[in-house]
Structure formats: C-alpha cells, structure tokens
Enzyme design. Sequence first.
Site, PDB file in Angstrom:
ATOM      1  N   GLY A 152       0.703  -1.128  -0.089  1.00 21.73           N
ATOM      2  CA  GLY A 152       0.156   0.067  -0.045  1.00 21.73           C
ATOM      3  C   GLY A 152       0.882   1.341   0.063  1.00 21.73           C
ATOM      4  N   GLY A 153       0.267   2.336   0.736  1.00 24.95           N
ATOM      5  CA  GLY A 153       1.204   3.683   0.720  1.00 24.95           C
ATOM      6  C   GLY A 153       2.188   3.394   1.618  1.00 24.95           C
ATOM      7  N   GLY A 389      26.663  11.754 -28.053  1.00 20.65           N
ATOM      8  CA  GLY A 389      26.121  12.243 -26.750  1.00 20.65           C
ATOM      9  C   GLY A 389      26.410  11.704 -25.584  1.00 20.65           C
ATOM     10  N   ALA A 390      26.882  10.218 -25.907  1.00 20.53           N
ATOM     11  CA  ALA A 390      26.869   9.537 -24.811  1.00 20.53           C
ATOM     12  C   ALA A 390      28.195   9.740 -24.095  1.00 20.53           C
ATOM     13  CB  ALA A 390      26.889   8.020 -24.879  1.00 20.53           C
TER      14      ALA A 390
END
Length: 504
Positions: A152-153, A389-390
């Site tokens: 759950g939370g 870009g890497a």
Amino acid sequence: MESLHRKAEERAQATQHKKGKKTARERIHALVDEGSFQEIQRFAGGNIDEDYLGSGVITGFAEISGRAVAIIAQDFSVQGGTLGEVEGSKMLHLMDQAIDLRIPIISLLDSGGARIQEGVAALAQYGQIFKKTSEASGLIPQISIIVGPCAGGAVYGPALTDFVIMTKDSSFMFVTGPEVVKAVTGEQVTSADLGGAVLHSATTGVAHYLAEDEEDALDYARSLLSYLPSSAEEDAPTFAYQTNPEDDSRAAQVADLVPVNSKQPYDMVEVIEHLVDHGEFLQIQELFAANVITGFAAFQGRSVGIVANQSLVDAGTLDVNASEKASRFVQFCNAFNIPVVTLVDVPGYRPGTEQERAGIIRRGAKMITAYATATVPLVTIIVRKAYGGAYIVMGSKAMGADFNFAWPGAEIAVMGSEGAVNIVYRKELKQLQADGDDVTAARQRLEEIYSTQAVNPNLSLQIGALDGLISPEQTRPTIISALKLTQAKRRPQKIYRHSTNPPL
C-alpha cells in the site's frame, strides 16, 4: 516487567521463526555493534492488560563499527507490525532526533501496512513520515531493509530513501496486493511476481541489492554504511591505508583485461576490481540496468563512487534505465561529498523506437543534470571508446569534470566510422554503386580514412577536452593523484534559486 519482556520476545520468536524470519530485536542486535542498542520510548503504545509491552515498532540508537546510527524496526509480532498513531509518532520522533544529531537512519521494515482500525489517522502518519523522509533526504543517509511485506502507501517510505535492500524469499513491495489486483482486473498473480525482491532488483530498479537472506541483507547494509559519511556536513570516509604492492601489481595488469578490438566485450567489473584498494567493490543495483555499473570503492583509503559502462551488456550503451540509475547515483554522491570516478567505454545511446517511446530524451537528460550540477571531485578515464552524446554525458570535461584522461588507443568521435561513412560519403558510395564499382572495398578504405582522421583522442587533446593520455598501467596512480589534487576542492557559491527543475 522483565517477565513480560521475556514473554513478548518468546511470542515474537514463535511468530517469526516458523516463517524462517528473525524477530525485530534479533535483527537489531545482528545489525549493530554488540551491546550498543539504546531503545527509546519502549513502552509507548503498550498494553499490560493484553500482555504485551510497546507498539508495533521499535526505535532507538546504536553504533555500527563505532558510528552512531538511528534504528527503526517494525515488529510483526505486534498487530502485524501495522502502523498506527503511536507507531508513527515514535518513528517521527526518532527521525527528528537523527536529523538534529546528523546521523544515518536504518529502517528494518516488516509490516502489514496501515492499521485499518485507526483509519485515516494511520494514513496521516504515513504522510508525515513521507514528509520527514524528504526533509532528511540529502542531509543524512537513509537505508531501508525490507525483511517482510511492505504494501500500500507504505511502499513510498522506503522508495524515498537512498538505498533499498530486499531479501530474496521473504520481502515484498507493492502498492496493491494480489487480492486487490484479482478483484479489480481479474488477473491472478503471486506476491513474488507482483512485488518480489527479484522483480524489484532486476526489473523495476526499486531495490538496490538482492540479499540471499536476512543475514546477507544486514551484512550489505553494514558494508554500504562504511563508504558513506554520517551526514552531508562531513567529508567522505577515509580508511587507514598502507601502500600495498598487491594493489599496484593488480592495477598494472589492467591492460590485459581490455581487448584492443573495440567491438569485443569484456567485464568492466573485473577492471574496476583491479584498480581499487584490495580489489573491493560494492555494487549498487547490480541486477538493474546492468549496461551501466555503479558502486562504491576506495583509492588509497578514500571512499569514492564509481560509474562505468559494462560492455558485456548491450555493449555498454546508455538507455532509459541506465541513465536514471547513473544519475541517481551521481546525485547521491554529490549530496554526500563522495568523489565520482567515471570509467567510459560507451558506443552511444541504444537506438530504436522502443527507447524513443520510453522517453530517452526526457529520462536521458537526468544524467546531464546529475553531472552538470555535481560539485564534488569528478575524475573521468576513457578506457576504449566514447561516441556521440553518450561521450558528453559520461562525465566529460564539458560537463564540469575536474580531470579527464584517455588510454592511447581510445576512440573518441561523434560516431563510429561505419555510421559516419554512411553519412559523410553517402553521395560517393551511391555513385560507385551506380557505376558498378566495388562498393565494399571503397567503404572499407573510407572507414579507415575516417578512423585515422577523426576516431582518436587528438582533437579532444587539442581543444582541452582531455588532460592527457595515460597508459593503462598508469590508471590507478593517475586516479589517486587526481583525487589528492581535488581533495581541497570547495563547493562554489550557488546562484540563488528555490530549486533546479530537472526532467524528473
């Protein structure tokens, strides 16, 4: 009173041992230095008439290897370890003290979630815990050890901490359990498939370490803590270190581990273990996004974070998961004054529609933010290749690295020769094909020309993007020298702003 304590522990042992699990107190004593645990608010939430003392959570202070830590341990033997108003108040009180004392928080989580009988009061306590965890983030290290259910939370508590450790067969994390999933969607799924330790370690990246059992989980937590400062106000830890001929001999053999052929894979973990003190490297998220490696080690006794490409997995390319994994790790190191050593062997970003649709632009940009905003010492070594870009995002000089070096045979370019020839010499190749000439031979010749002219460190040296070329056997002493030179590095004054706005 003592007899009640004994009864409570016996009841806890009866509940936990038959499941192959330790009690909350057994876990605490196995984790911390012997005799160092000092419990606080022990009797809060107790009910002597119902024959138990205390609440569903144990809180206190202890030492691990002589260092002070704050401990939270949920006790499943008391109302399933569920969280109510008393449990939440105890946890919040301890967290406040840990923040004031500037010491790490280690949480041992084994709970049925919010106490249903207390309704929204229990939920409100979770909200306050989430807020307090966020306040402590980046100030003191926070480690969560999941040794049972977390549903759950409640799952967002550990998700907000720096590191999550899960045990293979006994820990689970999910927002909605199997019964709810079946009721809502009709899907039948086991707890392991829905939120087991293997899933979160290898697929989702929620967990940072997959432990064989509780003992392994506690051992890993102790090892992890040894590389971390107690707070952001301290420098990275240093260990007693004497010059070790074995370390130097092992580091001198590193060239033998890396094939000259840039397309031939090798194990970068083995390279790292040859370079660092005593060959000891503690991996973080080893099973998740394995194409990039993150972890802690030491150079001449100084704790560092290491980021590296793993050519054994997808050739070491960067993808959405690898980018997020590396960026979170660099961000953590920057928060806690831990230098970052980056070992680069990257052919680029992983191409394809899958990655584009998964948001490689947005999610890959997180890595740029992490390196560009880092103010700790950054040392980068290009081992074999760095394309496109890497190359830029992997701790390049342009991103603010303090020292960048490359091995002599390193390939540094916008892209590899095969792809570049297709673009640069497209017209020539098309004409040769139209004329019936040998396109294969021409392509090979053009690739060799491009490789000689562009795929090398020369341009990077000329424009100052590299501080020099080093032989492989010089890698360890070069890193050590760079770390010494940057030891006195001071963080620059920040431009006033409320916050950066990275692409989360």
